[in-house]
Design a protein around this motif. Structure first.
Motif, PDB file in Angstrom:
ATOM      1  N   ASP A   5       0.841  -1.180   0.000  1.00 33.87           N
ATOM      2  CA  ASP A   5       0.000   0.000   0.000  1.00 33.87           C
ATOM      3  C   ASP A   5       0.890   1.249   0.000  1.00 33.87           C
ATOM      4  OD1 ASP A   5      -2.891   1.064   1.226  1.00 33.87           O
ATOM      5  OD2 ASP A   5      -1.150   2.216   1.891  1.00 33.87           O
ATOM      6  N   ALA A  28       2.455  -6.969   4.288  1.00 32.80           N
ATOM      7  CA  ALA A  28       1.623  -7.090   3.080  1.00 32.80           C
ATOM      8  C   ALA A  28       0.168  -6.730   3.348  1.00 32.80           C
ATOM      9  CB  ALA A  28       1.738  -8.505   2.514  1.00 32.80           C
ATOM     10  N   ASN A  29      -0.318  -7.057   4.523  1.00 37.75           N
ATOM     11  CA  ASN A  29      -1.725  -6.772   4.799  1.00 37.75           C
ATOM     12  C   ASN A  29      -1.889  -5.919   6.050  1.00 37.75           C
ATOM     13  OD1 ASN A  29      -3.187  -8.236   2.667  1.00 37.75           O
ATOM     14  ND2 ASN A  29      -2.026  -9.966   3.505  1.00 37.75           N
ATOM     15  N   THR A  30      -0.963  -4.968   6.194  1.00 37.74           N
ATOM     16  CA  THR A  30      -0.969  -4.128   7.384  1.00 37.74           C
ATOM     17  C   THR A  30      -1.325  -2.705   6.987  1.00 37.74           C
ATOM     18  OG1 THR A  30       0.840  -5.517   8.156  1.00 37.74           O
ATOM     19  CG2 THR A  30       0.382  -3.534   9.432  1.00 37.74           C
ATOM     20  N   SER A  31      -2.083  -2.039   7.851  1.00 42.92           N
ATOM     21  CA  SER A  31      -2.437  -0.654   7.553  1.00 42.92           C
ATOM     22  C   SER A  31      -1.279   0.273   7.902  1.00 42.92           C
ATOM     23  CB  SER A  31      -3.661  -0.239   8.372  1.00 42.92           C
ATOM     24  OG  SER A  31      -3.299  -0.175   9.743  1.00 42.92           O
ATOM     25  N   ALA A  32      -1.313   1.468   7.324  1.00 46.68           N
ATOM     26  CA  ALA A  32      -0.279   2.457   7.633  1.00 46.68           C
ATOM     27  C   ALA A  32      -0.278   2.782   9.121  1.00 46.68           C
ATOM     28  CB  ALA A  32      -0.504   3.725   6.811  1.00 46.68           C
TER      29      ALA A  32
END
Lengths: 486, 424
Positions: A5, A28-32
């Motif tokens: 992202d 890979a699937n972590t928010s900022a």
């Protein structure tokens, strides 16, 4: 491998040194927001990076004989580069870099006073590895996101700083102004908030702040060391009056005190400086340039908001940096790639993206000097000239030439990884643009990179061509303007 | 949180075009048009605030000795140069033997008490003021950069040459990005591949940097730097072959001057060079005549400049070159501390020097009496600092008008010609 992202990558470039392959998988699937929390609350990650030095799975170091990062400055530089490449607490290293620039102290001048071994210890000693107080860099790591007043107070008594700004000669009868001036001009609220008479008074505050040898050993002995020493006999005990309030009640004068109590002068003075609203604003502006953007002047609303967070949190830096990284100023798409990378950031990010197996950070030392940044050797007490100041023609050539040496060194690792993508110039190029992270190219530049892959002979994807073009392409991307921003 | 698209490789919606692409080539036509082998200016900047009272010693002023018991240079050790129009006898620091010879040849001019009103005691503000020639608003382009901006377009990429790591504010221009080339040898482009492939890389890199994107001034800036590097590489490489007629000191200052001499001898066409010697912020351990930090600084300063002067003289290039020296401020009259560790804090007026074949040598301006009486008009701030007598911009004006053939009024934003000593 897929990129992240864009906000996550943005956070990792600014508050860390850019994602490496492991980070790309990890986040890979972590928010900022989660990545920011991970970076800011760095105490939750182990501080075990130094134990990896020498492990062939990590970037290498090169030393004459025993690796001695506490007593030999070039080894200290390598240890710090190693940490920046591999630390699990990258924001701690990034803030240490910020403070190193803010409280810029040069190895050479300190070595002129106490010799190279002691100068290296004063700057880089890791507590417990040799006798003596921790080095200045360790202080910056300790206070990376700590309390600014406490940091300022510790810097004022830091042996390297005492030597660097000549505190040892600041005596009662003839005060010496170097530190007293710079603590106001550079370390806190800046020019325009004080007058010359304040400089004279500030010098007197720090009279008697000295060092002493703690051992009888010569300076060349790694076990010898200096420690801070307040000499009451050399402290000017008379009252000191400033043109700005020192006390919460508006009082301008530090009262006369006994020599034994004289260190209280500096507590009072440093607290006043650290709490001054213009100090809060100046830190906010510096943090804007460091974290948010160098392409736009600090937004006044940002400056006020950050200054307020700083003052409301009793000068603690962690809430300040957490606030900035979560703010809409930071996360706005216009702030992507809006900061000129420092040479050390360029080098560390390039290593993390290109690869390091078989590469030594020692290789980066001379190129970094030519790029204008030698760690522990800022040009003067104001730190490095940033932004466009990094980009003279000679410095830019040094960046391209470092890209050449890294690309040459990693040619076969990288070509092996690229081999599955050799079907056409565009699949090959796209592999590199997954691996490296320049700001998005204009179509014309992208097409030049494609054209380069067929320059000198049509694209066949042969092993020979792969090896040649891998190194050339990595050099062109790392050496392009579009890669010089974070 | 909104999931935004993954990073794109190519940005769109941004207009891009390509400027006329030229293969890497010598810009000798431009250089020639702008006057190869014509006059050049070599600025020698002493950074940190030079203690002018130790460079040029008023060795018969009793207050010089009483106010500087540890630092004063004994009268018997100074290199005498006579007296100024005010009757003060003066002498050089004992390490300035080479400059003393040049002074005696009439090719060294000293201007005493240069500075400006309300002198900044800050290194950084002071440097910016000397760099911009604008004490009221020391930001934006530099005075020498503005001179380069007056040259016919396109300005040669080597019209200015900083022989220090960074390009100083004084050389910040709007028409040209002045390169920093402290060492011509390191100013090169390497490749991981064979020569033929290296050329492909250079062509690709040059073409990429030639694409001008609108609305991205920061990218354009870095691309401009890259193009400046590619344009200048081959000419700078000519300097690598330079065989000077003298041996230069091996320190950075000496080697930078060697590089400048090589560039002058090769006829590169550079108009303004910038050379820097640091370490003048002598708050402590300043020392006096023979030892200590200041004596070492004077040694480096003298040995480098003396070698440079001889080298140019041996090649009959001296008449094309003017050396101009200054620093961001002078230092406090009273010493701080005591004994061997004594030093001096930031002060006000300093001094300037000019050297070269076209210089009218001598002592210009008058020394200050160092009498600490607050009523002493030659001092300021209760007699603590030396007050300026000659505005530094008058010297800049003299150099711009009289040496570089420019219009100082336009470049300095005012007429500072009055009061300029006739140093050239």
């Amino acid at each position: 491998m897929a990129r992240l992202d864009w906000q996550v990558e943005h956070v990792l470039r600014r508050a860390a040194f850019g994602p490496d392959a492991a980070d790309l998988a990890r986040f890979a699937n972590t928010s900022a927001a989660a990545v920011t929390a991970y970076l800011v609350d760095f105490e939750q990650q182990p501080d075990d990076v130094d134990a990896r030095i020498g492990d062939s799975a990590y970037v290498g170091i090169t030393s004459r004989g025993q690796f001695s990062p506490n007593t030999r400055i070039n080894d200290a530089r390598q240890r710090w580069l190693f940490r920046m490449v591999h630390s699990r607490r990258p924001l701690q290293e990034k803030m240490a870099l910020f403070w190193h620039n803010h409280f810029a102290t040069t190895y050479t001048k300190v070595a002129g006073g106490v010799g190279g071994v002691q100068s290296t210890k004063m700057l880089a000693l890791k507590a417990g590895e040799l006798p003596g107080p921790q080095g200045q860099l360790e202080l910056f790591r300790q206070f990376a996101l700590g309390n600014f007043r406490d940091l300022l107070f510790n810097v004022a008594r830091d042996p390297a700083m005492v030597v660097f700004l000549d505190g040892r000669t600041n005596v009662k009868r003839k005060p010496q102004e170097n530190f007293g001036r710079e603590i106001m001009e550079l370390f806190t609220f800046g020019v325009g908030n004080y007058v010359e008479e304040d400089v004279y008074a500030a010098a007197r505050v720090f009279t008697g702040w000295n060092l002493r040898r703690a051992t009888d050993l010569p300076n060349t002995d790694p076990a010898g060391y200096y420690e801070f020493f307040y000499n009451p006999a050399q402290h000017d005990t008379t009252a000191k009056t400033f043109t700005f309030p020192v006390y919460g009640n508006g009082g301008l004068t530090i009262p006369e005190r006994t020599a034994a109590d004289g260190m209280q002068d500096a507590y009072d003075f440093i607290t006043a400086l650290a709490l001054h609203p213009e100090t809060a604003r100046r830190l906010a502006r510096k943090l804007w340039n460091f974290f948010v953007s160098e392409l736009e002047a600090p937004d006044p609303a940002f400056v006020e908001a950050v200054a307020t967070v700083y003052l409301e949190n009793n000068m603690e830096m962690k809430p300040v940096v957490r606030y900035i990284l979560g703010s809409s100023w930071f996360l706005d798409p216009s702030r992507l790639y809006a900061r000129y990378s420092w040479p050390v950031e360029f080098v560390v990010r390039a290593i993390r993206e290109v690869g390091w197996t078989g590469f030594s950070v020692n290789t980066a030392r001379t190129p970094m000097a030519n790029m204008g940044q030698t760690l522990f050797e800022p040009p003067d007490v104001a730190g490095w000239p940033q932004g466009q100041g990094w980009f003279s023609t000679g410095a830019m050539l040094a960046r391209v030439n470092f890209a050449t040496s890294l690309a040459s060194n990693q040619r076969f690792n990288l070509a092996g990884a690229a081999a599955p993508h050799r079907a056409s110039p565009s699949t090959f190029l796209n592999f590199f643009l997954q691996q490296l992270s320049p700001s998005p190219y204009a179509t014309a530049s992208y097409n030049e990179l494609l054209a380069y892959l067929s320059a000198g002979g049509a694209w066949t994807g042969s092993d020979t061509q792969l090896n040649t073009k891998t190194a050339g392409l990595a050099k062109l991307i790392l050496g392009s303007a579009d890669y010089q921003f974070v | 949180m909104t999931r935004v698209s993954r990073r794109r490789f190519i940005r769109d919606g941004v207009a891009a075009f390509t400027v006329g692409f030229a293969a890497p080539a010598f810009l000798s036509d431009i250089a020639r048009a702008q006057g190869v082998l014509s006059r050049n200016l070599v600025v020698v900047y002493l950074s940190g605030g030079n203690d002018a009272l130790s460079t040029l010693v008023p060795y018969q002023d009793p207050f010089y000795f009483s106010r500087r018991p540890a630092l004063a240079i004994p009268a018997g050790q100074v290199l005498q140069i006579g007296s100024d129009t005010g009757g003060t006898t003066l002498g050089f620091h004992p390490r300035l033997t080479g400059l003393h010879d040049i002074f005696n040849q009439g090719r060294l001019a000293i201007v005493q008490r240069t500075g400006y009103e309300n002198s900044s005691r800050s290194h950084f503000q002071g440097t910016d003021i000397w760099g911009t020639a604008n004490p009221a608003s020391p930001s934006g382009s530099g005075w020498l950069g503005r001179y380069l901006d007056t040259l016919p377009l396109p300005v040669d990429a080597l019209a200015g040459w900083s022989a220090t790591q960074e390009t100083p504010r004084a050389l910040t221009a709007s028409t040209v990005s002045v390169p920093s080339i402290p060492d011509a040898q390191a100013y090169s482009l390497s490749s991981p591949n064979s020569a033929a492939e290296a050329l492909n890389e250079r062509v690709a890199a040059t073409r990429m940097a030639s694409h001008v994107t609108t609305g991205q001034p920061h990218l354009s800036f870095v691309n401009g730097t890259l193009l400046g590097a590619f344009e200048t590489l081959d000419r700078v490489a000519l300097v690598n072959a330079y065989a000077p007629s003298v041996v230069y000191p091996t320190n950075g200052f000496g080697q930078a001057l060697r590089t400048v001499a090589g560039s002058i001898a090769a006829g590169i066409g550079t108009r303004v060079y910038w050379v820097q010697l640091g370490g003048f912020d002598t708050h402590a351990n300043q020392g006096n005549a023979g030892t200590g930090a200041y004596a070492n600084l004077m040694g480096s300063f003298n040995d480098g400049l003396a070698a440079f002067y001889s080298d140019l003289q041996n090649q009959s290039l001296l008449n094309d070159t003017l050396v101009l020296q200054f620093s961001e401020f002078g230092r406090r009259i009273n010493e701080n501390g005591s004994g061997a560790t004594a030093g001096t804090d930031h002060g006000a007026a300093g001094m300037m020097m000019a050297m070269g074949g076209g210089v009218r040598g001598g002592i210009f301006g008058t020394a200050a009496s160092l009498n600490p009486d607050p009523a002493n008009p030659a001092l300021e701030r209760n007699g603590t600092d030396v007050r300026h007598e000659t505005d530094f911009r008058a010297i800049y004006a003299k150099v711009l008008d009289g040496w570089l053939g420019a219009n100082s009024v336009a470049i300095l934003g005012g007429d500072f010609r009055a009061g300029a000593p006739a140093i050239i």
